[in-house]
Design a protein around this motif. Sequence first.
Motif, PDB file in Angstrom:
ATOM      1  N   GLN A  99       0.837  -1.207   0.000  1.00 38.08           N
ATOM      2  CA  GLN A  99       0.000   0.000   0.000  1.00 38.08           C
ATOM      3  C   GLN A  99       0.866   1.249   0.000  1.00 38.08           C
ATOM      4  O   GLN A  99       0.569   2.216  -0.706  1.00 38.08           O
ATOM      5  CB  GLN A  99      -0.940  -0.004   1.207  1.00 38.08           C
ATOM      6  N   GLN A 100       1.953   1.233   0.761  1.00 36.69           N
ATOM      7  CA  GLN A 100       2.869   2.374   0.781  1.00 36.69           C
ATOM      8  C   GLN A 100       3.506   2.582  -0.591  1.00 36.69           C
ATOM      9  O   GLN A 100       3.639   3.697  -1.070  1.00 36.69           O
ATOM     10  CB  GLN A 100       3.948   2.181   1.847  1.00 36.69           C
ATOM     11  N   PHE A 101       3.869   1.482  -1.242  1.00 36.74           N
ATOM     12  CA  PHE A 101       4.446   1.538  -2.582  1.00 36.74           C
ATOM     13  C   PHE A 101       3.456   2.179  -3.554  1.00 36.74           C
ATOM     14  O   PHE A 101       3.818   3.044  -4.355  1.00 36.74           O
ATOM     15  CB  PHE A 101       4.823   0.117  -3.017  1.00 36.74           C
ATOM     16  N   LYS A 102       2.200   1.790  -3.451  1.00 40.95           N
ATOM     17  CA  LYS A 102       1.169   2.370  -4.318  1.00 40.95           C
ATOM     18  C   LYS A 102       0.964   3.850  -3.996  1.00 40.95           C
ATOM     19  O   LYS A 102       0.872   4.684  -4.900  1.00 40.95           O
ATOM     20  CB  LYS A 102      -0.152   1.612  -4.153  1.00 40.95           C
ATOM     21  N   ASP A 103       0.873   4.162  -2.696  1.00 40.13           N
ATOM     22  CA  ASP A 103       0.673   5.559  -2.286  1.00 40.13           C
ATOM     23  C   ASP A 103       1.812   6.462  -2.757  1.00 40.13           C
ATOM     24  O   ASP A 103       1.603   7.653  -3.007  1.00 40.13           O
ATOM     25  CB  ASP A 103       0.526   5.654  -0.770  1.00 40.13           C
ATOM     26  N   ASP A 104       3.013   5.908  -2.840  1.00 39.54           N
ATOM     27  CA  ASP A 104       4.170   6.687  -3.307  1.00 39.54           C
ATOM     28  C   ASP A 104       4.222   6.806  -4.825  1.00 39.54           C
ATOM     29  O   ASP A 104       5.150   7.418  -5.365  1.00 39.54           O
ATOM     30  CB  ASP A 104       5.470   6.056  -2.790  1.00 39.54           C
ATOM     31  N   GLY A 105       3.259   6.210  -5.529  1.00 35.24           N
ATOM     32  CA  GLY A 105       3.188   6.323  -6.986  1.00 35.24           C
ATOM     33  C   GLY A 105       3.947   5.242  -7.726  1.00 35.24           C
ATOM     34  O   GLY A 105       4.396   5.466  -8.847  1.00 35.24           O
ATOM     35  N   TYR A 106       4.141   4.090  -7.126  1.00 35.03           N
ATOM     36  CA  TYR A 106       4.825   2.947  -7.740  1.00 35.03           C
ATOM     37  C   TYR A 106       6.239   3.318  -8.215  1.00 35.03           C
ATOM     38  O   TYR A 106       6.582   3.088  -9.374  1.00 35.03           O
ATOM     39  CB  TYR A 106       4.037   2.383  -8.928  1.00 35.03           C
ATOM     40  N   PRO A 107       7.076   3.868  -7.354  1.00 37.64           N
ATOM     41  CA  PRO A 107       8.422   4.266  -7.818  1.00 37.64           C
ATOM     42  C   PRO A 107       9.265   3.043  -8.202  1.00 37.64           C
ATOM     43  O   PRO A 107       9.442   2.123  -7.404  1.00 37.64           O
ATOM     44  CB  PRO A 107       9.020   4.991  -6.617  1.00 37.64           C
ATOM     45  N   GLY A 108       9.774   3.042  -9.433  1.00 37.11           N
ATOM     46  CA  GLY A 108      10.569   1.918  -9.922  1.00 37.11           C
ATOM     47  C   GLY A 108      11.882   1.758  -9.185  1.00 37.11           C
ATOM     48  O   GLY A 108      12.455   0.673  -9.159  1.00 37.11           O
ATOM     49  N   TRP A 118       6.760 -10.894  -5.928  1.00 34.05           N
ATOM     50  CA  TRP A 118       5.583 -11.275  -6.718  1.00 34.05           C
ATOM     51  C   TRP A 118       5.675 -10.732  -8.152  1.00 34.05           C
ATOM     52  O   TRP A 118       4.914 -11.147  -9.024  1.00 34.05           O
ATOM     53  CB  TRP A 118       4.319 -10.786  -6.019  1.00 34.05           C
ATOM     54  N   ALA A 119       6.616  -9.852  -8.409  1.00 33.27           N
ATOM     55  CA  ALA A 119       6.804  -9.300  -9.762  1.00 33.27           C
ATOM     56  C   ALA A 119       7.663 -10.274 -10.560  1.00 33.27           C
ATOM     57  O   ALA A 119       8.827 -10.017 -10.864  1.00 33.27           O
ATOM     58  CB  ALA A 119       7.450  -7.923  -9.680  1.00 33.27           C
ATOM     59  N   ILE A 120       7.048 -11.411 -10.870  1.00 39.56           N
ATOM     60  CA  ILE A 120       7.756 -12.476 -11.583  1.00 39.56           C
ATOM     61  C   ILE A 120       6.947 -12.879 -12.809  1.00 39.56           C
ATOM     62  O   ILE A 120       5.816 -12.435 -12.989  1.00 39.56           O
ATOM     63  CB  ILE A 120       7.968 -13.706 -10.672  1.00 39.56           C
ATOM     64  N   THR A 121       7.522 -13.690 -13.627  1.00 43.37           N
ATOM     65  CA  THR A 121       6.893 -14.207 -14.862  1.00 43.37           C
ATOM     66  C   THR A 121       6.198 -13.112 -15.668  1.00 43.37           C
ATOM     67  O   THR A 121       5.052 -13.257 -16.069  1.00 43.37           O
ATOM     68  CB  THR A 121       5.902 -15.347 -14.560  1.00 43.37           C
ATOM     69  N   GLU A 127       1.857  -4.102 -11.550  1.00 43.89           N
ATOM     70  CA  GLU A 127       0.889  -5.189 -11.671  1.00 43.89           C
ATOM     71  C   GLU A 127       0.936  -6.104 -10.444  1.00 43.89           C
ATOM     72  O   GLU A 127      -0.107  -6.543  -9.958  1.00 43.89           O
ATOM     73  CB  GLU A 127       1.164  -6.005 -12.940  1.00 43.89           C
ATOM     74  N   ALA A 128       2.139  -6.373  -9.964  1.00 42.99           N
ATOM     75  CA  ALA A 128       2.288  -7.208  -8.771  1.00 42.99           C
ATOM     76  C   ALA A 128       1.634  -6.532  -7.568  1.00 42.99           C
ATOM     77  O   ALA A 128       0.903  -7.168  -6.799  1.00 42.99           O
ATOM     78  CB  ALA A 128       3.764  -7.481  -8.492  1.00 42.99           C
ATOM     79  N   ALA A 129       1.879  -5.225  -7.418  1.00 48.92           N
ATOM     80  CA  ALA A 129       1.305  -4.489  -6.286  1.00 48.92           C
ATOM     81  C   ALA A 129      -0.215  -4.473  -6.378  1.00 48.92           C
ATOM     82  O   ALA A 129      -0.908  -4.707  -5.371  1.00 48.92           O
ATOM     83  CB  ALA A 129       1.857  -3.064  -6.248  1.00 48.92           C
ATOM     84  N   ASP A 130      -0.748  -4.204  -7.566  1.00 46.37           N
ATOM     85  CA  ASP A 130      -2.206  -4.184  -7.725  1.00 46.37           C
ATOM     86  C   ASP A 130      -2.812  -5.561  -7.456  1.00 46.37           C
ATOM     87  O   ASP A 130      -3.887  -5.672  -6.855  1.00 46.37           O
ATOM     88  CB  ASP A 130      -2.577  -3.691  -9.125  1.00 46.37           C
ATOM     89  N   SER A 131      -2.131  -6.611  -7.884  1.00 45.66           N
ATOM     90  CA  SER A 131      -2.601  -7.970  -7.646  1.00 45.66           C
ATOM     91  C   SER A 131      -2.611  -8.286  -6.148  1.00 45.66           C
ATOM     92  O   SER A 131      -3.572  -8.852  -5.622  1.00 45.66           O
ATOM     93  CB  SER A 131      -1.691  -8.959  -8.389  1.00 45.66           C
ATOM     94  N   ILE A 132      -1.538  -7.897  -5.468  1.00 46.22           N
ATOM     95  CA  ILE A 132      -1.455  -8.125  -4.016  1.00 46.22           C
ATOM     96  C   ILE A 132      -2.563  -7.372  -3.294  1.00 46.22           C
ATOM     97  O   ILE A 132      -3.250  -7.923  -2.424  1.00 46.22           O
ATOM     98  CB  ILE A 132      -0.064  -7.697  -3.472  1.00 46.22           C
ATOM     99  N   LEU A 133      -2.777  -6.133  -3.664  1.00 43.17           N
ATOM    100  CA  LEU A 133      -3.795  -5.323  -2.980  1.00 43.17           C
ATOM    101  C   LEU A 133      -5.210  -5.813  -3.285  1.00 43.17           C
ATOM    102  O   LEU A 133      -6.084  -5.736  -2.419  1.00 43.17           O
ATOM    103  CB  LEU A 133      -3.629  -3.852  -3.344  1.00 43.17           C
ATOM    104  N   ALA A 134      -5.449  -6.327  -4.481  1.00 42.19           N
ATOM    105  CA  ALA A 134      -6.777  -6.863  -4.813  1.00 42.19           C
ATOM    106  C   ALA A 134      -7.067  -8.093  -3.951  1.00 42.19           C
ATOM    107  O   ALA A 134      -8.174  -8.241  -3.408  1.00 42.19           O
ATOM    108  CB  ALA A 134      -6.851  -7.218  -6.288  1.00 42.19           C
ATOM    109  N   GLY A 192       0.373 -19.832   0.476  1.00 41.30           N
ATOM    110  CA  GLY A 192       1.161 -20.131  -0.709  1.00 41.30           C
ATOM    111  C   GLY A 192       0.998 -19.117  -1.811  1.00 41.30           C
ATOM    112  O   GLY A 192       1.629 -19.228  -2.857  1.00 41.30           O
ATOM    113  N   GLN A 193       0.173 -18.128  -1.615  1.00 37.44           N
ATOM    114  CA  GLN A 193      -0.024 -17.105  -2.640  1.00 37.44           C
ATOM    115  C   GLN A 193       0.528 -15.783  -2.127  1.00 37.44           C
ATOM    116  O   GLN A 193       0.475 -15.482  -0.954  1.00 37.44           O
ATOM    117  CB  GLN A 193      -1.499 -16.954  -2.977  1.00 37.44           C
ATOM    118  N   ARG A 194       1.019 -15.012  -2.974  1.00 36.30           N
ATOM    119  CA  ARG A 194       1.541 -13.667  -2.741  1.00 36.30           C
ATOM    120  C   ARG A 194       2.105 -13.511  -1.362  1.00 36.30           C
ATOM    121  O   ARG A 194       2.150 -12.667  -0.661  1.00 36.30           O
ATOM    122  CB  ARG A 194       0.481 -12.639  -3.059  1.00 36.30           C
TER     123      ARG A 194
END
Length: 194
Positions: A99-108, A118-121, A127-134, A192-194
């Motif tokens: 959530q902090q990563f998203k709030d900061d604007g997804y800084p690369g 989770w940012a694999i494959t 996308e990984a952050a949005d998937s985790i938060l969903a 076993g997920q995220r």
Amino acid sequence: MYFILDSNGEFLYSDATNKNYLDWTLIPLPQPCWNPRFSGARDKTTGEWTGVWLQDGEPVPTAEDICFRIDTYADEMRRFVAGDPLRAVEYGRVIAETQQFKDDGYPGSAVPRTVAAWAITGRTPREAADSILAEAKQYTEVLSKIRDLRLQARELIKQKIASGATEDAQQIANDAITAIQAAVSGIGSVNGQR
């Protein structure tokens, strides 16, 4: 002291030893025998007791008994959803960092390890952050729903027991358990997920 009963549960005699156990009835007593009590008197001339055994039937459940049933079931369902308690702590940390990563604007340049894992494959960190938060939203919604149903049922049960409506209280418990089952179905364990 041994109390010898006949096949109907009636008192026959008492015995200081169990030497006559072979004469005891082979027919089991009616079950359940929750609160048996002897109603009778002692014959002053012979010293023998005469009377009958009475059964009060099944004890009436208390609000605590019924609420304990719901609490236990809710605990079981939370363990099903969250899995291991330490993993639930891990999920909390992952959610907070994501959530902090998203709030900061997804800084690369500042991708948290929890998101990078989770940012694999082919998934980007975003996308990984949005998937985790969903998934975290679904996870926390189910846990909140379990809590809401449990607390609401507990209060209604206490009210029904206070008014003497034990069957209604038990039905509220059954309905709450069914509602908790419905809330949990479809999410499964996130182990076993995220």
